[in-house]
Design a protein around this motif. Structure first.
Motif, PDB file in Angstrom:
ATOM      1  N   PRO A  53       0.828  -1.214   0.000  1.00 50.63           N
ATOM      2  CA  PRO A  53       0.000   0.000   0.000  1.00 50.63           C
ATOM      3  C   PRO A  53       0.859   1.259   0.000  1.00 50.63           C
ATOM      4  CG  PRO A  53      -0.253  -1.244   2.059  1.00 50.63           C
ATOM      5  CD  PRO A  53       0.754  -1.973   1.246  1.00 50.63           C
ATOM      6  N   LYS A  54       0.461   2.244  -0.804  1.00 48.51           N
ATOM      7  CA  LYS A  54       1.188   3.529  -0.877  1.00 48.51           C
ATOM      8  C   LYS A  54       0.159   4.663  -0.800  1.00 48.51           C
ATOM      9  CE  LYS A  54       5.601   2.606  -1.547  1.00 48.51           C
ATOM     10  NZ  LYS A  54       5.634   1.202  -1.611  1.00 48.51           N
ATOM     11  N   LYS A  55       0.562   5.744  -0.165  1.00 47.80           N
ATOM     12  CA  LYS A  55      -0.333   6.907  -0.095  1.00 47.80           C
ATOM     13  C   LYS A  55      -0.201   7.729  -1.366  1.00 47.80           C
ATOM     14  CE  LYS A  55      -0.618   7.610   4.910  1.00 47.80           C
ATOM     15  NZ  LYS A  55      -1.028   6.241   5.077  1.00 47.80           N
ATOM     16  N   GLN A  57      -1.647  11.450  -2.997  1.00 47.41           N
ATOM     17  CA  GLN A  57      -2.369  12.690  -2.734  1.00 47.41           C
ATOM     18  C   GLN A  57      -3.102  13.088  -4.014  1.00 47.41           C
ATOM     19  OE1 GLN A  57      -2.358  14.668   0.273  1.00 47.41           O
ATOM     20  NE2 GLN A  57      -4.028  15.665  -0.874  1.00 47.41           N
ATOM     21  N   GLU A  62      -6.192  12.585   0.459  1.00 52.57           N
ATOM     22  CA  GLU A  62      -5.163  11.542   0.404  1.00 52.57           C
ATOM     23  C   GLU A  62      -5.870  10.194   0.350  1.00 52.57           C
ATOM     24  OE1 GLU A  62      -1.179  11.656   2.702  1.00 52.57           O
ATOM     25  OE2 GLU A  62      -2.477  10.261   3.781  1.00 52.57           O
ATOM     26  N   THR A  63      -5.302   9.269  -0.445  1.00 49.05           N
ATOM     27  CA  THR A  63      -5.882   7.929  -0.500  1.00 49.05           C
ATOM     28  C   THR A  63      -4.755   6.908  -0.463  1.00 49.05           C
ATOM     29  OG1 THR A  63      -7.411   6.482  -1.712  1.00 49.05           O
ATOM     30  CG2 THR A  63      -5.961   7.819  -3.045  1.00 49.05           C
ATOM     31  N   THR A  64      -5.130   5.657  -0.245  1.00 49.84           N
ATOM     32  CA  THR A  64      -4.116   4.594  -0.214  1.00 49.84           C
ATOM     33  C   THR A  64      -4.416   3.610  -1.327  1.00 49.84           C
ATOM     34  OG1 THR A  64      -3.912   4.854   2.153  1.00 49.84           O
ATOM     35  CG2 THR A  64      -3.064   2.815   1.225  1.00 49.84           C
TER      36      THR A  64
END
Ligand code: PRP
Ligand code: URA
Length: 212
Positions: A53-55, A57, A62-64
């Motif tokens: 998982p990576k954030k 923007q 912000e989402t993952t």
């Protein structure tokens, strides 16, 4: 072993055009169809890559998202491998590449393979994906793999081919038992000149012109 055309998809349409003795005369379409198959196979193989998982923007929040954390090193065999390789690279756009010049000297059942020029990044502990549209006797890809070990030992190896023969698959499974095979189609047999039947003919010649 994963065979793309065992399921109905647009891949069968591209493969049919590659095989069709009239359509394949258009070398630009032939190369593009190899590239399109490479793109589809990259999509399928991408499902086996390590993800985390990576954030991200967005402009609003912000989402993952789950993203691949490693792309395979793409190794290809000249000449016919080039457009196929390009298709893989379109999707695995952060992949490093390796190139091998290998060719079949005499097209008989005891054909010899000449491995010439080779260049690669380090393969040590990487995921290696060998791409060549034709897996006929399997000798080119088995020798290529062995020759590439001078660049390091990959921790995982995949082979992708548009068309394969049962003899070629058996050779790879015997010589490289831990390699994962991804095929467009598995054909019937080899003929006495080690061409795949029904196959599609000489992929290098169709893509780039008849060798002298
Ligand atoms: O499984 P094998 O029996 O080893 O045959 C497969 C090889 O044959 C074709 O190359 P070819 O030798 O025709 O060279 P080219 O692509 O330069 O035309 C193809 O691209 C593979 O590399
Ligand atoms: O059928 C075959 C076998 C090897 N190489 C090709 O291009 N075609």
């Amino acid at each position: 072993m994963h065979i793309l055309t065992q399921e109905n998809s647009i891949a069968s349409y591209f493969l049919a055009q590659l095989r069709d003795v009239t359509v394949q005369k258009d070398s630009m379409r032939f190369r593009r169809n190899l590239e399109r198959l490479g793109e589809i196979m990259a999509y399928e193989i991408s499902k086996t890559l390590p993800f985390s998982p990576k954030k991200v923007q967005t402009p609003l929040a912000e989402t993952t998202v789950n993203l691949p954390i490693e792309f395979p090193v793409l190794a290809t065999v000249l000449r016919a491998g080039l457009p196929f390789h390009h298709g893989f690279l379109n999707y695995f756009d952060a992949s490093e590449s390796a190139f091998v010049a290998a060719y079949r000297i005499e097209k008989t059942h005891d054909l010899q393979i000449q491995v010439d020029y080779m260049t690669s990044v380090s393969l040590e502990n990487k995921i290696l994906l060998l791409v060549d549209p034709m897996l006929a006797t399997g000798k080119s890809l088995a020798l290529t793999y062995q020759a590439m070990l001078r660049f390091g030992v990959p921790r995982e190896t995949h082979i992708a081919a548009a068309v394969a023969s049962p003899e070629g698959v058996a050779h790879i499974q015997q010589e490289l038992p831990n390699v994962k095979l991804w095929l467009g189609a598995l054909d019937e047999k080899l003929n006495e000149f080690s061409y795949i039947i029904p196959g599609l003919g000489d992929a290098g010649n169709l893509a780039y012109g008849a060798k002298l």
